[in-house]
Design an enzyme around this catalytic site. Structure first.
Site, PDB file in Angstrom:
ATOM      1  N   GLU A 126       0.849  -8.069   3.892  1.00  0.00           N
ATOM      2  CA  GLU A 126       1.232  -6.846   3.184  1.00  0.00           C
ATOM      3  C   GLU A 126       2.473  -7.101   2.313  1.00  0.00           C
ATOM      4  O   GLU A 126       2.542  -6.616   1.177  1.00  0.00           O
ATOM      5  CB  GLU A 126       1.468  -5.705   4.183  1.00  0.00           C
ATOM      6  N   CYS A 178      -8.805   6.650 -13.405  1.00  0.00           N
ATOM      7  CA  CYS A 178      -8.900   7.634 -14.474  1.00  0.00           C
ATOM      8  C   CYS A 178      -8.652   9.031 -13.906  1.00  0.00           C
ATOM      9  O   CYS A 178      -9.110   9.365 -12.822  1.00  0.00           O
ATOM     10  CB  CYS A 178     -10.247   7.651 -15.173  1.00  0.00           C
ATOM     11  N   TRP A 185      -7.978   4.146 -16.754  1.00  0.00           N
ATOM     12  CA  TRP A 185      -7.819   2.815 -16.162  1.00  0.00           C
ATOM     13  C   TRP A 185      -9.106   2.083 -16.533  1.00  0.00           C
ATOM     14  O   TRP A 185     -10.179   2.421 -16.026  1.00  0.00           O
ATOM     15  CB  TRP A 185      -7.672   2.930 -14.650  1.00  0.00           C
ATOM     16  N   HIS A 189      -2.117 -27.178   6.491  1.00  0.00           N
ATOM     17  CA  HIS A 189      -3.474 -27.621   6.153  1.00  0.00           C
ATOM     18  C   HIS A 189      -3.728 -27.523   4.657  1.00  0.00           C
ATOM     19  O   HIS A 189      -4.815 -27.102   4.229  1.00  0.00           O
ATOM     20  CB  HIS A 189      -4.494 -26.817   6.952  1.00  0.00           C
ATOM     21  N   LYS A 242      -3.846   4.183  -8.240  1.00  0.00           N
ATOM     22  CA  LYS A 242      -3.610   4.675  -6.886  1.00  0.00           C
ATOM     23  C   LYS A 242      -4.919   4.974  -6.174  1.00  0.00           C
ATOM     24  O   LYS A 242      -5.022   4.863  -4.967  1.00  0.00           O
ATOM     25  CB  LYS A 242      -2.763   5.948  -6.996  1.00  0.00           C
ATOM     26  N   ARG A 269      -3.545   7.475 -11.401  1.00  0.00           N
ATOM     27  CA  ARG A 269      -4.954   7.072 -11.379  1.00  0.00           C
ATOM     28  C   ARG A 269      -5.280   6.064 -12.482  1.00  0.00           C
ATOM     29  O   ARG A 269      -6.402   5.550 -12.534  1.00  0.00           O
ATOM     30  CB  ARG A 269      -5.854   8.304 -11.539  1.00  0.00           C
ATOM     31  N   GLU A 273       1.878  -6.959  -6.479  1.00  0.00           N
ATOM     32  CA  GLU A 273       1.532  -5.724  -7.187  1.00  0.00           C
ATOM     33  C   GLU A 273       2.595  -5.290  -8.183  1.00  0.00           C
ATOM     34  O   GLU A 273       2.271  -4.860  -9.281  1.00  0.00           O
ATOM     35  CB  GLU A 273       1.356  -4.578  -6.177  1.00  0.00           C
ATOM     36  N   ASN A 326     -14.595  10.342 -15.230  1.00  0.00           N
ATOM     37  CA  ASN A 326     -14.020   9.402 -14.266  1.00  0.00           C
ATOM     38  C   ASN A 326     -15.168   8.881 -13.417  1.00  0.00           C
ATOM     39  O   ASN A 326     -15.951   9.667 -12.888  1.00  0.00           O
ATOM     40  CB  ASN A 326     -12.996  10.132 -13.384  1.00  0.00           C
ATOM     41  N   GLY A 327     -15.279   7.549 -13.314  1.00  0.00           N
ATOM     42  CA  GLY A 327     -16.364   6.967 -12.523  1.00  0.00           C
ATOM     43  C   GLY A 327     -16.989   5.815 -13.292  1.00  0.00           C
ATOM     44  O   GLY A 327     -16.401   5.306 -14.251  1.00  0.00           O
ATOM     45  N   LYS A 332       2.465  -6.507  -1.735  1.00  0.00           N
ATOM     46  CA  LYS A 332       3.447  -5.610  -2.385  1.00  0.00           C
ATOM     47  C   LYS A 332       4.167  -6.374  -3.490  1.00  0.00           C
ATOM     48  O   LYS A 332       4.341  -5.869  -4.587  1.00  0.00           O
ATOM     49  CB  LYS A 332       4.427  -5.136  -1.319  1.00  0.00           C
TER      50      LYS A 332
HETATM   51  C1  F6R Z   1      -1.519  -1.178  -2.384  1.00  0.00           C
HETATM   52  C2  F6R Z   1      -2.454  -0.259  -2.900  1.00  0.00           C
HETATM   53  C3  F6R Z   1      -3.905  -0.593  -2.831  1.00  0.00           C
HETATM   54  C4  F6R Z   1      -4.574   0.413  -1.895  1.00  0.00           C
HETATM   55  C5  F6R Z   1      -6.092   0.236  -1.903  1.00  0.00           C
HETATM   56  C6  F6R Z   1      -6.775   1.186  -0.939  1.00  0.00           C
HETATM   57  O1  F6R Z   1      -0.205  -0.819  -2.613  1.00  0.00           O
HETATM   58  O2  F6R Z   1      -2.073   0.801  -3.309  1.00  0.00           O
HETATM   59  O3  F6R Z   1      -4.138  -1.893  -2.385  1.00  0.00           O
HETATM   60  O4  F6R Z   1      -4.061   0.222  -0.618  1.00  0.00           O
HETATM   61  O5  F6R Z   1      -6.579   0.452  -3.188  1.00  0.00           O
HETATM   62  O6  F6R Z   1      -6.496   2.513  -1.251  1.00  0.00           O
HETATM   63  P1  F6R Z   1      -6.768   3.683  -0.215  1.00  0.00           P
HETATM   64  O7  F6R Z   1      -5.857   3.476   0.937  1.00  0.00           O
HETATM   65  O8  F6R Z   1      -6.474   4.921  -0.982  1.00  0.00           O
HETATM   66  O9  F6R Z   1      -8.197   3.575   0.198  1.00  0.00           O
END
Ligand code: F6R
Length: 591
Positions: A464, A2, A71, A487, A586, A27, A471, A95-96, A468
């Protein structure tokens, strides 16, 4: 999670609120709204979906307003659950998460209040109405005293045409003054283009924003002085610079970014202090979430291999509740792009309280993690707008490898700095080969699931790559240790299943190839990412990206590049916007 904004000044508030919210959409973007005060009445404009749906509100009049992009946590994405929430004469954006919302709601319902949303946030507007006796700031202080959880709140009242009041606990909030206006936002990107003086609100602080400017108060409502933040308005103003998406632009920045991480590390004023701490470090705990967790896993391979110091990498949400064992001389590394991830902050605080020396690896100056760490190292990747992390991951890796090098040296071993510095050119060469994955897309388009396989550091990179892909393409995928596939999970591989195998460590290559034979025998299409040319034309391999050679411990900084590109191009091919994946934000400032 948010984004919130607010404005009072000589202009109409709506354009600033809407433009600010667009910048905060990273956000969250499942509903949005603004409230404007006009003629002593609060006018509300809310929608399900993105901020652009509110476009017609841009022309609405009113010099005082607040806005929100959501969000969803409590209550589905809907117009009724979109902020601002209005109760009586009060409008709020939040926000929170209010953890004691049910207790508060019960109390307010018993007093005869009725609620118009399913959100936890609405209780804040009700509490303000309950405590208000002509002083909005005092009502906010009393309201904040009742809230448990995390909040950044901005509020306005129909009786007060020229002031906003804000409160903060755990969720970030920036306030500003200048150009005939006062401003509030979840982060400075929403305000930066105005070039005004900005201040970060601390935990437990309040702010009154009115015609006189910004006044900040502590918990007891005593005025406290604030230093303005140093920032570069241009660097903070997002711009795609000709790229179709921020994600692609940010991937193109990776060579420059890792160069900066490496150089900044050696010049960091914290370097000497860090070297002293590393000299006595016996073990490392890395806490992080998501992509940052994967950079922690990659770092574990490098640190354990180069320094022979044990490294535990733990998902922050697990670490914080598992009563971790933190012996003396533990170094805790909290890795977080945003510096605001609630779980990472809590895990980092826990490690520190247990006696660890806390180093934060973050990309965002003034973020919450910078206030709790003993030493802060900045990744210097610059603003990352795309929700899916790319350049920040590579920058984290480079910085963590620099720490590994400094640690090795502090234990009397060799330095790897020269090698890390050379990686800048190697990464630039590898970045070009990423475009080759575009030829792979037709094989992935009709797939039901995708596998990413690797051993050692390749396994961490595979995780990773898989994250990606999930996501931004919404395709189910698994990152797997190549030796573990047999396994059970091999049962999911059949005719045409795309399998991406990572092969960068000569010592493990033949072992990973065993898994490649196994999936090939079951009809999989194998795509190889390797720095070992001898494997490129193996019969099992449908197509390969050949990367420049580098030390196996550092290889993820290269091998992740084609993985990021694969996710990006497949996301577009599947009709998605890679910059704004569904159900992902984000900055995850809630638990
Ligand atoms: C992946 C992504 C999330 C962040 C995770 C941690 O593309 O954006 O998995 O990596 O939410 O976020 P930070 O690094 O800001 O603590």
């Amino acid at each position: 999670m948010c984004g919130i904004v607010g404005y009072y000044g000589k202009e109409n508030a709506a354009p600033f609120l809407l433009d600010g919210l667009k910048k905060l959409e990273y956000r969250g973007y499942d509903s949005a709204g603004i409230a404007l005060l006009r003629g002593g009445k609060i006018n509300l404009y809310r929608c399900r979906g993105r901020v652009r749906e509110l476009g017609s509100a841009r022309r609405e009049k009113g010099q005082l307003g607040i806005g929100h992009t959501r969000w969803a946590t409590h209550g589905a994405p809907s117009e009724a659950n979109a902020h601002p929430h209005v109760y009586g004469k009060f409008a709020i954006v939040h926000n929170g998460i209010i953890e004691n919302q049910f207790e508060l709601k019960g109390e307010l319902l018993a007093r005869g209040d009725t609620f118009s949303s399913e959100t936890d946030s609405e209780v804040i507007a009700h509490l303000l109405a309950y405590y208000y006796e002509g002083d909005l700031l005092a009502a906010m202080q009393k309201t904040a005293g009742r809230l448990k959880g995390s909040y950044a709140v901005a509020a306005m009242c129909e009786e007060i045409p020229d002031a906003l009041v804000c409160a903060r606990s755990k969720s970030p909030l920036v306030v500003g003054e200048g150009n005939g206006g006062v401003y509030v936002a979840s982060d400075l990107s929403a305000i930066a283009a105005r070039g005004v003086a900005l201040y970060a609100l601390g935990d437990g602080e309040f702010a009154l924003l009115n015609g006189k400017g910004v006044t900040v108060y502590d918990r007891d409502l005593t005025v406290i002085p604030k230093e303005p933040l140093e920032y570069d308005p241009e660097a903070e103003a997002p711009d795609k610079r000709g790229y179709r998406h921020y994600m692609r632009k940010e991937m193109a920045e990776i060579p420059a970014v890792i160069g900066k991480s490496c150089i900044d590390f050696a010049r960091d004023p914290a370097y000497e202090e860090l070297t002293r701490v590393l000299g006595r470090t016996q073990r490392i705990h890395i806490v992080a979430c998501g992509t940052a967790y994967h950079s922690g896993l990659c770092a574990k391979f490098a640190i354990e291999s180069l320094c022979r110091i044990p490294v535990e990498v733990c998902v922050a949400s697990e670490y914080r509740y598992r009563n971790p064992i933190v012996p003396p001389d533990t170094l805790a590394l909290a890795v977080t792009q945003s510096g605001e991830t609630a779980d990472t902050l809590a895990a980092a605080e826990l490690a520190k309280q247990a006696g660890a020396y806390l180093v934060a690896v973050t990309n965002v100056p003034y973020s919450s993690i910078t206030r709790i760490a003993d030493t802060v190292l900045f990744t210097g990747a610059g603003r990352e707008i795309a929700v899916a992390a790319t350049k920040s991951f590579n920058a984290q890796l480079e910085l963590l490898y620099c720490i590994a090098s400094a640690l090795a040296e502090s234990k009397g071993g060799q330095s790897y700095f020269a090698e890390l510095h050379r990686l800048i050119e190697t990464v630039a060469a590898a970045e070009k080969s990423c475009e080759e994955v575009r030829g792979w897309i037709p094989y992935f388009l009709g797939a039901r699931s995708v596998f990413f396989l690797g051993r050692g550091a390749d396994y961490a990179a595979a995780l990773e790559g898989s994250l990606k892909l999930k996501e931004i393409t919404y395709l189910p995928s698994e990152g797997y240790a190549a030796g573990e596939l047999k396994h059970g999970t091999l049962a999911l591989v059949d005719e045409g299943t795309p399998v991406v195998a990572l092969l960068t460590d000569p010592a493990l290559a033949e072992k990973t190839m065993n898994a490649v034979h196994e999936v090939y025998a079951r009809g999989a299409n194998v795509f190889l990412i390797t720095s070992l040319p001898e494997y490129v034309s193996r019969k099992e391999v449908s197509s390969a990206v050949l990367l420049p050679a580098c030390r196996a411990e550092f290889s993820p900084v290269l091998s992740v590049l084609p993985l990021q590109a694969l996710a990006y191009y497949l996301s577009i091919a599947r009709g998605n916007n890679p910059d704004k994946p569904r159900n992902l934000a984000k900055s995850v400032t809630v638990e």
